[in-house]
Design an enzyme around this catalytic site. Structure first.
Site, mmCIF file in Angstrom:
data_model
loop_
_atom_site.group_PDB
_atom_site.id
_atom_site.type_symbol
_atom_site.label_atom_id
_atom_site.label_comp_id
_atom_site.label_asym_id
_atom_site.label_seq_id
_atom_site.Cartn_x
_atom_site.Cartn_y
_atom_site.Cartn_z
ATOM 1 N N HIS A 36 59.038 -36.771 -4.954
ATOM 2 C CA HIS A 36 57.947 -37.291 -4.120
ATOM 3 C C HIS A 36 58.262 -38.724 -3.732
ATOM 4 C CE1 HIS A 36 57.165 -38.613 -8.235
ATOM 5 N NE2 HIS A 36 56.786 -39.734 -7.634
ATOM 6 N N HIS A 120 61.112 -45.133 -1.579
ATOM 7 C CA HIS A 120 62.281 -44.386 -2.066
ATOM 8 C C HIS A 120 61.791 -43.101 -2.721
ATOM 9 C CE1 HIS A 120 60.709 -46.427 -5.609
ATOM 10 N NE2 HIS A 120 61.227 -45.418 -6.297
#
Ligand code: 2AM
Length: 192
Positions: A36, A120
């Site tokens: 995620h 990220h």
């Protein structure tokens, strides 16, 4: 409750990311189901604050937007990387969403996040990985890029200790608004 707000990734994008795993001894790779993009880590939150957080996130709103993942990188010292991640192609819409999430959580009484937002997707956490193998990982995957996908919502997750890997449970989902002609616009933008 240990909470975080994240953008879930489409299954094919997660599968593509999971294919980057391997070749680095000492790496704990994140399973595809857990991949995620974190918007905000909240940490431990009590029951009363949880209700406020849910309401605050409900006020975030905004439009869906396209996003692409691009490149790989690391956190930590170059010779002793702690985390390997996939990067995100710079996106004003993502930065704005993060800003709205942050402001609404502050309004709920949460302390301001002082650390800069570095979007990220964590791929692996490292322990004593040989520096040359980490270097090879960067060379092999420097051209990594996902397809363009549509971010049409974000999720409040709770994190629970599991066997080896944390278990992330969606507590609440917050859709972003699709443009009126999403079908046509989405196809033209290559979202689908
Ligand atoms: P990550 O995206 O860099 O992996 C659930 O653990 C999520 O919350 C992870 O995505 C992780 O970040 C983030 N997270 C966990 N502990 C954290 C901490 N102490 N500070 C900031 N983010 C954290």
């Amino acid at each position: 409750m240990r909470l975080f707000v994240a953008i879930p990734l489409p299954e094919d994008v997660r599968v593509g990311l999971a294919m980057l795993a391997g070749g680095v001894p000492g790496a704990g790779w994140v399973p595809a189901d857990n991949l995620h993009l974190t918007l905000r880590f909240l940490g431990e939150v009590d029951g009363r604050q949880f209700e406020e957080v849910c309401l605050g996130l409900g006020r975030v709103g905004g439009d869906a937007f396209p996003l692409e993942l691009s490149g790989v990188g690391h956190f930590g010292d170059r010779r002793q990387a702690r985390v390997l991640w996939a990067g995100v192609r710079p996106s004003e819409a993502l930065a704005r969403l993060r800003g709205r999430v942050e402001r609404n959580l502050e309004d709920c009484g949460l302390p301001r996040e002082e650390r800069r937002f570095h979007p990220h997707v964590t791929l692996a956490r490292l322990r004593g990985a040989p520096v040359e193998r980490v270097g090879r990982f960067f060379i092999e995957h420097s051209r990594y890029a996902s397809r363009r996908f549509l971010v049409d919502g974000f999720t409040l997750f709770s994190s629970h200790p599991g066997h080896g890997q944390s278990i992330y449970r969606p507590e609440a989902e917050y859709p972003l608004e699709l443009p009126q002609d999403a079908g046509v616009a989405g196809a033209a933008a290559g979202w689908a």
